[in-house]
Design an enzyme around this catalytic site. Structure first.
Site, PDB file in Angstrom:
ATOM      1  N   ASP A   1      -2.030  69.171 102.564  1.00  0.00           N
ATOM      2  CA  ASP A   1      -1.624  70.288 103.421  1.00  0.00           C
ATOM      3  C   ASP A   1      -2.673  70.570 104.507  1.00  0.00           C
ATOM      4  OD1 ASP A   1      -3.281  71.672 101.607  1.00  0.00           O
ATOM      5  OD2 ASP A   1      -1.762  73.123 100.989  1.00  0.00           O
TER       6      ASP A   1
ATOM      7  N   SER B   1      -1.885  69.973  97.642  1.00  0.00           N
ATOM      8  CA  SER B   1      -1.787  71.278  98.290  1.00  0.00           C
ATOM      9  C   SER B   1      -2.847  72.217  97.722  1.00  0.00           C
ATOM     10  CB  SER B   1      -0.394  71.876  98.062  1.00  0.00           C
ATOM     11  OG  SER B   1      -0.385  73.237  98.470  1.00  0.00           O
ATOM     12  N   HIS B   2      -3.167  73.282  98.466  1.00  0.00           N
ATOM     13  CA  HIS B   2      -4.067  74.311  97.950  1.00  0.00           C
ATOM     14  C   HIS B   2      -3.452  75.042  96.756  1.00  0.00           C
ATOM     15  CE1 HIS B   2      -6.501  73.723 101.430  1.00  0.00           C
ATOM     16  NE2 HIS B   2      -7.255  74.771 101.180  1.00  0.00           N
ATOM     17  N   SER B   3      -2.137  74.930  96.635  1.00  0.00           N
ATOM     18  CA  SER B   3      -1.423  75.688  95.608  1.00  0.00           C
ATOM     19  C   SER B   3      -0.714  74.748  94.633  1.00  0.00           C
ATOM     20  CB  SER B   3      -0.401  76.602  96.302  1.00  0.00           C
ATOM     21  OG  SER B   3       0.722  76.790  95.489  1.00  0.00           O
TER      22      SER B   3
END
Lengths: 136, 203
Positions: free
Chosen positions: A74, A13-15
């Site tokens: 994602d 994920s980007h996070s």
């Protein structure tokens, strides 16, 4: 199907917190029999938002038991980074596959299937099938 | 002939240009993206310059392959794998020769641009870096200056386009009227190439 070697799963994920939480969620919803190795690769090494090839490579190596690694992502740079790593690089274990699946639902399906001893194709199919579940 | 030093100087020139234009790129990106294009490329190409100095690759192909790999591992945004793939595929297509002809390079670069299209699934007119790179690759068969001009014109031509790829595509019609940051940085890449060729040695 193999009883000994399970497919590894990487959630990109980007996070960082999103990747870690979805790992927890998938393990929790898959309940008792979770034995498949799952690792998060979220955000940048400094904690910021983004995609890190380094973290993805490390996560994939950590879940590789020789039965293949399924990578769920994602969006945007997460998709492109994994694709470009698969296309040219040697940073991912052999038999690593980018799985086309919704991130959360696909992660749950993948963890359940891999824990039940499903091979890489079965894990991929289960995760992708999650697209078929309509919510309205 | 274009030697190893030519390609190393090209990458250094791109790093300097991206550094100079970082704020402008980020400004363009804050209009239709997530406002990190300038800083992402700045970080990426600074790392490229560093690794080229440290590892001193011996062939043109090795310079670009290493540069591409470095971009993929350091950028953190979509421009990393996209520019990384462009350089890495171009480098691979150049093979192991100590020096390459302009024609060899133009063909290799076209292969690199095609790989970018394949990776991102974008086509001409989607308001992406390909709108600068596709015309540049075509013009590169004739001249470096022509390629730079074609890339610049391609970037300007993205202004009236509606984005169909990437984060800007979520904006729909609101993406119209803004120049695409990726096409703009692609023009910088080609302008740096033309400047490197004008500087002599490799020409």
């Amino acid at each position: 199907m193999s009883d000994e070697q399970q497919v590894g799963i990487v959630l990109v994920s980007h996070s960082g917190p999103v990747a870690e939480s979805v790992v927890e969620l998938a393990r929790g919803l898959a309940a008792g029999g979770v034995t498949a190795p799952v690792a998060p690769a979220g955000g940048l090494p400094n904690g910021g938002l983004g995609t890190s090839a380094e973290l993805i490579g490390r996560a994939a190596a950590s879940v590789d038991r020789g039965a293949g690694v399924a990578v769920l992502v994602d969006l945007g740079s997460a998709v492109l980074t994994v694709k470009s790593m698969l296309a040219d690089g040697d940073e991912l274990p052999e038999n690593t596959r980018l799985v086309d699946a919704p991130f959360v639902e696909g992660a749950v399906a993948a963890v359940v299937t891999a824990s039940a001893g499903g091979d890489l194709a079965a894990v991929e199919a289960a995760a992708s099938e999650a697209y078929g579940y309509r919510k309205t | 002939m274009l030697d190893t030093d030519f390609f190393r100087r090209w990458m250094t020139a791109v790093a300097a240009s991206v550094e100079r234009e970082a704020n402008h790129l980020t400004e363009l990106d804050s209009a239709i993206g997530d406002a990190d294009h300038g800083s992402n490329l700045q970080r990426g190409f600074a790392a490229v310059t560093e690794v080229l100095e440290k590892d001193a690759p011996a062939t043109p192909g090795a310079v670009l392959t290493l540069a591409g790999r470095q971009l993929i591992s350091t950028v953190g945004g979509a421009s990393g794998p996209l520019y990384g793939t462009l350089l890495r595929r171009t480098g691979k297509a150049l093979g192991d020769d100590d020096a390459v002809t302009g024609t060899q390079f133009a063909q290799a670069f076209a292969a690199g641009v095609a790989a970018v299209g394949q990776l991102g699934g974008a086509q001409a007119g989607d308001k992406t870096m390909l709108d600068a790179l596709l015309p540049a690759a075509e013009a590169l068969a004739t001249s470096f200056d022509g390629a730079a001009e074609a890339a610049r014109a391609g970037a300007v031509a993205t202004v009236p386009m509606q984005a169909r790829k990437g984060r800007a595509s979520y904006l729909g019609e609101r993406s119209i009227g803004h120049q695409d940051p990726g096409a703009t940085s692609s023009a910088l890449l080609m302008e740096a190439l033309a400047a490197t060729a004008t500087d002599g040695v490799g020409a």
